[in-house]
Design an enzyme around this catalytic site. Sequence first.
Site, mmCIF file in Angstrom:
data_model
loop_
_atom_site.group_PDB
_atom_site.id
_atom_site.type_symbol
_atom_site.label_atom_id
_atom_site.label_comp_id
_atom_site.label_asym_id
_atom_site.label_seq_id
_atom_site.Cartn_x
_atom_site.Cartn_y
_atom_site.Cartn_z
ATOM 1 N N CYS B 86 0.161 -6.954 4.470
ATOM 2 C CA CYS B 86 1.032 -7.824 5.265
ATOM 3 C C CYS B 86 0.756 -7.652 6.759
ATOM 4 C CB CYS B 86 2.491 -7.536 4.903
ATOM 5 S SG CYS B 86 3.598 -8.850 5.416
ATOM 6 N N HIS B 194 2.651 -7.534 -1.288
ATOM 7 C CA HIS B 194 3.010 -6.113 -1.166
ATOM 8 C C HIS B 194 2.867 -5.346 -2.480
ATOM 9 C CE1 HIS B 194 4.909 -6.174 2.878
ATOM 10 N NE2 HIS B 194 5.087 -7.463 2.601
ATOM 11 N N GLU B 196 2.847 -2.238 -2.849
ATOM 12 C CA GLU B 196 3.709 -1.035 -2.790
ATOM 13 C C GLU B 196 5.151 -1.346 -3.174
ATOM 14 O OE1 GLU B 196 3.011 -2.860 -0.291
ATOM 15 O OE2 GLU B 196 4.643 -2.851 1.169
#
Lengths: 83, 227
Positions: B86, B194, B196
Amino acid sequence: MYKVKVYVTLKESVLDPQGSAVKNSLHSLSYNEVEDVRIGKYMELTLNETANVDERIKEMCEKLLANTVIEDYTYEVEEVVGQ
Amino acid sequence: MKFAVIVFPGSNCDVDMYHAIQDELGEEATYVRYDEQSLANYDAILLPGGFSYGDYLRSGSIARFAPIMSEVVKAAEEGKPVLGICNGFQILLEAGLLPGAMKRNKNLKFMCRPVTLVVQNNATMFTSAYENSEEITIPIAHGEGNYYCDDATLEELQSSGRIVFTYKDNPNGSIDDIAGIINEKGNVLGMMPHPERAVDHLLGSADGLKMFKSLLRNWRESHVTHA
């Protein structure tokens, strides 16, 4: 002293999502003569006495103020006489 | 394996990144501030999402000049894995470690929702645990993820397998549905979604964990010798 006006705009070849939204809005207000809107940034820099103003400004634009992958820049330098 | 999570003023996905590495992958994560001077002790560098320096001027444009960035460039040159998510991707673009630039999303909206990605290249150190053409669910959360590059760059990315992830249903107007790209050497990857935030079924998806597992497996294969 110098006053420098820097204009940063998206390159002609790059579609401008903000510009198209504003154009549509102008059309809905019946400003149908508007063919295109491009949105950019305007920055005013005040510089103290310095040599090579042009060179320095170009450097600032290339390094930070504009992303030359998608943006073009132009600038105007105005000399301000101190009081 | 030691992961550095770079923290810029305004990073806000650093904790998620730390959690993914430390708790889900089970490896060592360390926060490294933007003003630190060395990354020599780390095996992989992670640039998390957020709004570094308030995204003033352009996303990532100020962060790329943070003191730690010369160390990130050095790590990239040494061949260490560098992953930008990002805002981290935007910083890698501004730093010139990856080609192209980001524009505002086509619909001008900040979008925060899970999307389907298609794995386009699983022959990288970041994606070897996936199958080619595998569809995975990973959340996006961005207002400026509309990837742009010129025609010559796009052709080069396409012909050399450097488009690693694409969107199945393009949410932001990115050229060629691009969600993530890798550098020529294959050790610097940037992506808007994302992974994560998708490391446990409790979070809605665990598809992102395979990225970190790929990194770990590839690192072990090249660094750990068995007696």
